[in-house]
Design a protein around this motif. Structure first.
Motif, PDB file in Angstrom:
ATOM      1  N   ILE A   1       0.965  -1.028   0.019  1.00 55.40           N
ATOM      2  CA  ILE A   1       0.039  -0.010   0.003  1.00 55.40           C
ATOM      3  C   ILE A   1       0.934   1.297  -0.024  1.00 55.40           C
ATOM      4  O   ILE A   1       1.961   1.065   0.102  1.00 55.40           O
ATOM      5  N   GLN A   2       0.174   2.280  -0.140  1.00 59.74           N
ATOM      6  CA  GLN A   2       1.048   3.694  -0.012  1.00 59.74           C
ATOM      7  C   GLN A   2       0.353   4.619   0.993  1.00 59.74           C
ATOM      8  O   GLN A   2      -0.845   4.745   1.068  1.00 59.74           O
ATOM      9  N   ARG A   3       1.287   5.443   1.706  1.00 61.77           N
ATOM     10  CA  ARG A   3       0.627   6.241   2.466  1.00 61.77           C
ATOM     11  C   ARG A   3       0.590   7.681   1.725  1.00 61.77           C
ATOM     12  O   ARG A   3       1.706   8.035   1.065  1.00 61.77           O
ATOM     13  N   LEU A   4      -0.394   8.192   1.732  1.00 60.06           N
ATOM     14  CA  LEU A   4      -0.375   9.402   0.858  1.00 60.06           C
ATOM     15  C   LEU A   4      -0.046  10.679   1.543  1.00 60.06           C
ATOM     16  O   LEU A   4      -0.451  10.865   3.016  1.00 60.06           O
ATOM     17  N   GLU A   5       0.527  11.409   0.793  1.00 57.85           N
ATOM     18  CA  GLU A   5       1.100  12.887   1.784  1.00 57.85           C
ATOM     19  C   GLU A   5       0.410  13.923   0.889  1.00 57.85           C
ATOM     20  O   GLU A   5       1.080  14.580   0.073  1.00 57.85           O
ATOM     21  N   LEU A   6      -0.807  13.893   1.508  1.00 58.86           N
ATOM     22  CA  LEU A   6      -1.690  14.948   0.706  1.00 58.86           C
ATOM     23  C   LEU A   6      -1.757  16.218   1.741  1.00 58.86           C
ATOM     24  O   LEU A   6      -1.467  16.098   2.921  1.00 58.86           O
ATOM     25  N   SER A   7      -2.057  17.521   1.211  1.00 56.48           N
ATOM     26  CA  SER A   7      -2.198  18.437   2.059  1.00 56.48           C
ATOM     27  C   SER A   7      -3.342  18.623   2.841  1.00 56.48           C
ATOM     28  O   SER A   7      -3.291  19.696   3.807  1.00 56.48           O
ATOM     29  N   GLY A   8      -4.387  17.667   2.946  1.00 55.55           N
ATOM     30  CA  GLY A   8      -5.619  17.941   3.578  1.00 55.55           C
ATOM     31  C   GLY A   8      -5.464  17.538   5.137  1.00 55.55           C
ATOM     32  O   GLY A   8      -4.004  17.010   5.403  1.00 55.55           O
ATOM     33  N   PRO A   9      -6.348  17.800   5.915  1.00 50.90           N
ATOM     34  CA  PRO A   9      -6.046  17.440   7.347  1.00 50.90           C
ATOM     35  C   PRO A   9      -6.124  16.151   7.775  1.00 50.90           C
ATOM     36  O   PRO A   9      -5.768  15.681   8.825  1.00 50.90           O
ATOM     37  N   THR A  10      -6.146  15.129   6.838  1.00 51.90           N
ATOM     38  CA  THR A  10      -6.500  13.657   7.225  1.00 51.90           C
ATOM     39  C   THR A  10      -5.200  12.803   6.522  1.00 51.90           C
ATOM     40  O   THR A  10      -5.363  13.218   5.222  1.00 51.90           O
ATOM     41  N   LYS A  11      -4.653  11.932   7.020  1.00 52.45           N
ATOM     42  CA  LYS A  11      -3.456  11.221   6.338  1.00 52.45           C
ATOM     43  C   LYS A  11      -4.338   9.987   5.993  1.00 52.45           C
ATOM     44  O   LYS A  11      -5.162   9.300   6.787  1.00 52.45           O
ATOM     45  N   ARG A  12      -4.108   9.711   4.780  1.00 51.79           N
ATOM     46  CA  ARG A  12      -4.835   8.354   3.989  1.00 51.79           C
ATOM     47  C   ARG A  12      -3.770   7.462   3.649  1.00 51.79           C
ATOM     48  O   ARG A  12      -2.807   7.713   3.461  1.00 51.79           O
ATOM     49  N   TYR A  13      -4.471   6.332   3.197  1.00 48.14           N
ATOM     50  CA  TYR A  13      -3.726   5.300   2.749  1.00 48.14           C
ATOM     51  C   TYR A  13      -4.334   4.820   1.378  1.00 48.14           C
ATOM     52  O   TYR A  13      -5.633   5.040   1.383  1.00 48.14           O
ATOM     53  N   ASP A  14      -3.482   4.319   0.499  1.00 43.75           N
ATOM     54  CA  ASP A  14      -4.162   3.883  -0.822  1.00 43.75           C
ATOM     55  C   ASP A  14      -3.699   2.489  -0.985  1.00 43.75           C
ATOM     56  O   ASP A  14      -2.653   1.850  -0.822  1.00 43.75           O
ATOM     57  N   GLY A  15      -4.852   1.542  -1.370  1.00 43.25           N
ATOM     58  CA  GLY A  15      -4.397   0.214  -1.584  1.00 43.25           C
ATOM     59  C   GLY A  15      -3.790  -0.134  -2.947  1.00 43.25           C
ATOM     60  O   GLY A  15      -3.609  -1.315  -3.243  1.00 43.25           O
ATOM     61  N   VAL A  16      -3.501   0.934  -3.639  1.00 49.23           N
ATOM     62  CA  VAL A  16      -2.895   0.572  -5.076  1.00 49.23           C
ATOM     63  C   VAL A  16      -1.443   1.141  -4.859  1.00 49.23           C
ATOM     64  O   VAL A  16      -1.109   2.463  -4.756  1.00 49.23           O
ATOM     65  N   PRO A  17      -0.446   0.209  -5.012  1.00 51.00           N
ATOM     66  CA  PRO A  17       0.881   0.683  -4.571  1.00 51.00           C
ATOM     67  C   PRO A  17       1.629   1.543  -5.640  1.00 51.00           C
ATOM     68  O   PRO A  17       2.720   2.029  -5.358  1.00 51.00           O
ATOM     69  N   GLN A  18       1.118   1.307  -6.939  1.00 51.47           N
ATOM     70  CA  GLN A  18       1.708   2.062  -8.017  1.00 51.47           C
ATOM     71  C   GLN A  18       1.634   3.271  -8.047  1.00 51.47           C
ATOM     72  O   GLN A  18       0.678   3.987  -7.593  1.00 51.47           O
ATOM     73  N   LYS A  19       2.973   4.042  -8.525  1.00 51.94           N
ATOM     74  CA  LYS A  19       2.678   5.513  -8.423  1.00 51.94           C
ATOM     75  C   LYS A  19       1.350   5.880  -9.258  1.00 51.94           C
ATOM     76  O   LYS A  19       1.476   5.719 -10.505  1.00 51.94           O
ATOM     77  N   HIS A  20       0.771   6.929  -8.744  1.00 45.03           N
ATOM     78  CA  HIS A  20      -0.372   7.605  -9.635  1.00 45.03           C
ATOM     79  C   HIS A  20      -0.694   8.949  -8.637  1.00 45.03           C
ATOM     80  O   HIS A  20      -0.271   9.025  -7.432  1.00 45.03           O
TER      81      HIS A  20
END
Length: 140
Positions: A61-80
């Motif tokens: 999986i990947q940990r999303l480094e987004l600017s929003g208030p919530t840290k999120r995870y993505d089940g698609v590990p490929q870069k997108h």
């Protein structure tokens, strides 16, 4: 010579991974915890966090480094890339291929060793855009 330790796919990790991939909406750790607890009632939030870190390290999986208030995870590990609603914080996948040439263009023009990049699009999701336009109409 460094020997890498092979990380096992435990039952807890497997359930966490299945739940992340099942919901496919870039969930936060507490959302994942709520879903996993239905299948593993004795699991703790700390265990979920630790296993999310391990799954990221494993490349599952990947940990999303987004600017929003919530840290999120993505089940698609490929870069997108992702699109985040600035009103409700909804996150969707951006329907474009990764722009690897950005890194190529930067190579040699900086003293930094480029190891990757993050690109986040922001906007209004369809529901928030509709509400925004209705409010604008009512205000005029």
């Amino acid at each position: 010579m460094e020997v890498q330790k092979k990380t096992r796919m435990t039952k807890q990790r497997k359930v966490i991974l299945e739940e992340i991939r099942r919901i496919n909406n870039h969930p936060a750790a507490d959302e994942i915890y709520d879903r996993v607890r239905k299948r593993l009632p004795r699991i703790s939030l700390g265990t979920v966090y630790r296993n999310l870190d391990v799954l990221c390290e494993m490349g599952e999986i990947q940990r999303l480094e987004l600017s929003g208030p919530t840290k999120r995870y993505d089940g698609v590990p490929q870069k997108h890339y992702h699109i985040r609603c600035v009103c409700c914080d909804r996150v969707d996948d951006a329907p474009i291929a990764p722009l690897n040439e950005l890194e190529d263009d930067l190579y040699g023009t900086t003293v930094f060793e480029i190891i990757g990049h993050n690109l986040e699009f922001t906007g209004l999701c369809p529901q928030c855009a509709k509400l925004h336009h209705q409010q604008k109409k009512e205000a005029s």
